[in-house]
Design a protein around this motif. Structure first.
Motif, mmCIF file in Angstrom:
data_model
loop_
_atom_site.group_PDB
_atom_site.id
_atom_site.type_symbol
_atom_site.label_atom_id
_atom_site.label_comp_id
_atom_site.label_asym_id
_atom_site.label_seq_id
_atom_site.Cartn_x
_atom_site.Cartn_y
_atom_site.Cartn_z
ATOM 1 N N PHE A 187 0.824 -1.203 0.000
ATOM 2 C CA PHE A 187 0.000 0.000 0.000
ATOM 3 C C PHE A 187 0.865 1.264 0.000
ATOM 4 C CE2 PHE A 187 -2.511 3.319 2.148
ATOM 5 C CZ PHE A 187 -3.637 3.327 1.337
ATOM 6 N N ASN A 188 1.908 1.277 0.830
ATOM 7 C CA ASN A 188 2.764 2.460 0.931
ATOM 8 C C ASN A 188 3.606 2.673 -0.320
ATOM 9 O OD1 ASN A 188 1.891 3.126 3.536
ATOM 10 N ND2 ASN A 188 3.386 1.764 4.490
ATOM 11 N N ALA A 189 3.788 1.616 -1.114
ATOM 12 C CA ALA A 189 4.566 1.734 -2.353
ATOM 13 C C ALA A 189 3.739 2.301 -3.499
ATOM 14 C CB ALA A 189 5.121 0.366 -2.752
ATOM 15 N N LEU A 190 2.411 2.349 -3.337
ATOM 16 C CA LEU A 190 1.519 2.788 -4.414
ATOM 17 C C LEU A 190 1.578 4.293 -4.621
ATOM 18 C CD1 LEU A 190 -1.642 0.709 -3.440
ATOM 19 C CD2 LEU A 190 0.003 0.174 -5.245
ATOM 20 N N GLN A 195 -3.703 5.320 -3.455
ATOM 21 C CA GLN A 195 -3.933 5.234 -2.011
ATOM 22 C C GLN A 195 -5.193 6.008 -1.634
ATOM 23 O OE1 GLN A 195 -0.615 6.181 0.551
ATOM 24 N NE2 GLN A 195 0.886 5.251 -0.814
ATOM 25 N N ASP A 196 -5.337 7.204 -2.194
ATOM 26 C CA ASP A 196 -6.510 8.031 -1.893
ATOM 27 C C ASP A 196 -7.794 7.346 -2.340
ATOM 28 O OD1 ASP A 196 -4.819 9.925 -0.879
ATOM 29 O OD2 ASP A 196 -4.841 11.207 -2.653
ATOM 30 N N ALA A 197 -7.761 6.741 -3.530
ATOM 31 C CA ALA A 197 -8.949 6.063 -4.055
ATOM 32 C C ALA A 197 -9.320 4.858 -3.203
ATOM 33 C CB ALA A 197 -8.708 5.628 -5.505
ATOM 34 N N TYR A 198 -8.315 4.150 -2.720
ATOM 35 C CA TYR A 198 -8.576 2.980 -1.882
ATOM 36 C C TYR A 198 -9.191 3.399 -0.550
ATOM 37 C CZ TYR A 198 -7.896 -1.462 0.506
ATOM 38 O OH TYR A 198 -8.109 -2.625 1.196
ATOM 39 N N ILE A 199 -8.639 4.444 0.056
ATOM 40 C CA ILE A 199 -9.175 4.939 1.324
ATOM 41 C C ILE A 199 -10.604 5.449 1.135
ATOM 42 C CG2 ILE A 199 -8.917 6.724 3.090
ATOM 43 C CD1 ILE A 199 -5.878 6.485 2.696
ATOM 44 N N ALA A 200 -10.849 6.103 -0.002
ATOM 45 C CA ALA A 200 -12.182 6.640 -0.274
ATOM 46 C C ALA A 200 -13.230 5.537 -0.421
ATOM 47 C CB ALA A 200 -12.152 7.488 -1.547
ATOM 48 N N ILE A 221 -8.202 -3.365 -9.708
ATOM 49 C CA ILE A 221 -9.497 -2.910 -10.227
ATOM 50 C C ILE A 221 -9.657 -1.413 -10.001
ATOM 51 C CG2 ILE A 221 -11.999 -3.052 -9.895
ATOM 52 C CD1 ILE A 221 -11.639 -6.016 -9.292
ATOM 53 N N THR A 222 -9.304 -0.971 -8.798
ATOM 54 C CA THR A 222 -9.416 0.448 -8.468
ATOM 55 C C THR A 222 -8.507 1.293 -9.348
ATOM 56 O OG1 THR A 222 -9.865 -0.164 -6.159
ATOM 57 C CG2 THR A 222 -9.305 2.124 -6.579
ATOM 58 N N SER A 223 -7.327 0.769 -9.684
ATOM 59 C CA SER A 223 -6.346 1.543 -10.454
ATOM 60 C C SER A 223 -6.830 1.870 -11.854
ATOM 61 C CB SER A 223 -5.020 0.780 -10.524
ATOM 62 O OG SER A 223 -5.139 -0.369 -11.342
ATOM 63 N N LYS A 224 -7.778 1.084 -12.371
ATOM 64 C CA LYS A 224 -8.285 1.334 -13.725
ATOM 65 C C LYS A 224 -9.031 2.662 -13.812
ATOM 66 C CE LYS A 224 -8.770 -3.594 -14.780
ATOM 67 N NZ LYS A 224 -9.723 -4.687 -15.105
ATOM 68 N N ALA A 225 -9.485 3.142 -12.680
ATOM 69 C CA ALA A 225 -10.230 4.401 -12.669
ATOM 70 C C ALA A 225 -9.405 5.558 -12.122
ATOM 71 C CB ALA A 225 -11.500 4.229 -11.832
ATOM 72 N N PRO A 264 -8.539 10.153 -8.818
ATOM 73 C CA PRO A 264 -9.451 9.272 -9.530
ATOM 74 C C PRO A 264 -10.359 10.091 -10.444
ATOM 75 C CG PRO A 264 -9.389 8.755 -7.188
ATOM 76 C CD PRO A 264 -8.634 10.037 -7.366
ATOM 77 N N THR A 265 -10.566 9.599 -11.643
ATOM 78 C CA THR A 265 -11.383 10.343 -12.592
ATOM 79 C C THR A 265 -12.862 10.179 -12.301
ATOM 80 O OG1 THR A 265 -11.963 10.599 -14.906
ATOM 81 C CG2 THR A 265 -11.330 8.408 -14.216
ATOM 82 N N ALA A 266 -13.600 11.256 -12.424
ATOM 83 C CA ALA A 266 -15.052 11.209 -12.275
ATOM 84 C C ALA A 266 -15.695 11.706 -13.564
ATOM 85 C CB ALA A 266 -15.507 12.067 -11.101
ATOM 86 N N SER A 267 -14.947 11.573 -14.668
ATOM 87 C CA SER A 267 -15.409 12.083 -15.953
ATOM 88 C C SER A 267 -16.317 11.071 -16.635
ATOM 89 C CB SER A 267 -14.202 12.386 -16.840
ATOM 90 O OG SER A 267 -13.574 11.173 -17.191
#
Length: 343
Positions: A187-190, A195-200, A221-225, A264-267
């Protein structure tokens, strides 16, 4: 020797078959032949992984209950320059049992590694490691990075001064990191955006009910967004041909600097969890979208997407060698030379 010693095993480097020298081990009774990798005095990763591979293949070779055959076959995986040291260690052993063999291997490894610094340097390196980002993408998926972490953690059992193994049934000691600690390293290497998207999403890297493998799949999966900013070129690995892989990086950096927010994109991008069904901004699992339904709902959606994605991923899974056969873009800066310790 300074406290800033280089790590014995860099994360950016995974050896390939081109780096290995093969040797055929023979057990004459019963007649069994198996191919093994020779050790390498100048490469810590090959040095330790070949020793570990030999220990794990003893049963298939039919020598696991025979100390004399174990001693003899182990000598065959050593280059000529290393056999003299092995013979001297063997000569001073109190006996010729499998326990004596384990003790001899521990002493042999300690001769070629720094007992005072290597384990500390490797842990310091892993605890602060940052996964490089190139062309807006992590250079290695979270799942493949987790494979690499597990592999290196397993090799660290053979480092001098590794945590003691009370069972004492094999060379070395215990792996220094638990799965939960490996999750925190991952997690700390990301990149910060991931990291923000995972916490969110309402999850925690410290949740010990989630396995390292599931944790890594969720992150992928999260990284795709998520859009990432490239890391400094100082962290870009060098390719096997010696090039720095920086071609066009300055131009891309300037072009993308204004539009790459690192968040993270919200577009209107296609949803990575439900491709073709709706846009990411309309997904209930998007913590930055107007349709977000909360952490509990998002967790269920992501878990369902991970399960549905497993069937397609099955055919793409590599064997356990994937842990150290890293793709060309993640090859390191050449061999990691190790100095012989004065006795």
């Amino acid at each position: 020797m300074t406290d800033k010693k280089d790590p014995p095993i860099p994360m950016e480097r995974g050896f390939t078959d081109d780096d290995l020298v093969k040797v055929t081990l023979v057990n004459n009774n019963p007649k069994i032949e198996m191919e093994a990798n020779k050790t390498d005095e100048d490469d810590t990763e090959i040095f330790l992984s070949s020793i570990m591979e030999f220990w794990n293949m003893r049963t298939d070779l039919g020598i696991h209950n025979s100390a004399p055959k174990t001693f003899s076959c182990f000598r065959q995986i050593l280059p000529t320059a290393m056999r003299c040291e092995w013979d001297m260690i063997k000569m001073n052993l109190p006996g010729n049992t499998l326990d004596d063999f384990c003790a001899a291997v521990d002493e042999f490894i300690a001769h070629y590694m720094d007992a005072d610094q290597d384990l500390k340097a490797q842990k310091r390196y892993l605890d602060t490691y940052q996964l490089p980002v190139k062309n807006g993408k992590m250079i290695l998926s979270a799942r493949r990075f987790s494979f690499r972490l597990r592999f290196v953690n397993n090799l660290m059992r053979l480092f001098p001064n590794a945590p003691a193994d009370a069972a004492n049934v094999r060379p070395g000691g215990l792996a220094p990191y638990t799965d939960l600690e490996l999750k925190n390293i991952l997690f700390n290497a990301l990149p910060q955006a991931l990291q923000d998207a995972y916490i969110a999403s309402g999850r925690s890297a410290s949740d010990d009910t989630v396995s390292l493998n599931d944790f890594a799949k969720f992150l992928d999966i999260t990284s795709k967004a998520v859009k990432f900013k490239d890391t400094s070129t100082a962290h870009h690995p060098v390719a096997r041909d010696g090039s720095s892989n920086r071609r066009g990086s300055a131009r891309r950096s300037k072009k993308n600097s204004s539009k790459d927010s690192g968040k993270p994109t919200a577009s209107g991008d296609d949803c990575p969890l439900h491709p073709g069904k709706h846009k990411w901004k309309s997904c209930y699992a998007n913590p930055l979208g107007s349709a977000y339904k909360g952490a509990a709902v998002a967790a269920k959606i992501v878990a369902k997407a991970a399960q549905s994605g497993d069937s397609g991923a099955q055919g793409q899974r590599r064997d356990r060698s994937e842990a150290h056969h890293i793709d060309d873009n993640f090859a390191g800066n050449g061999r990691n030379k190790r100095r012989r310790r004065n006795r």
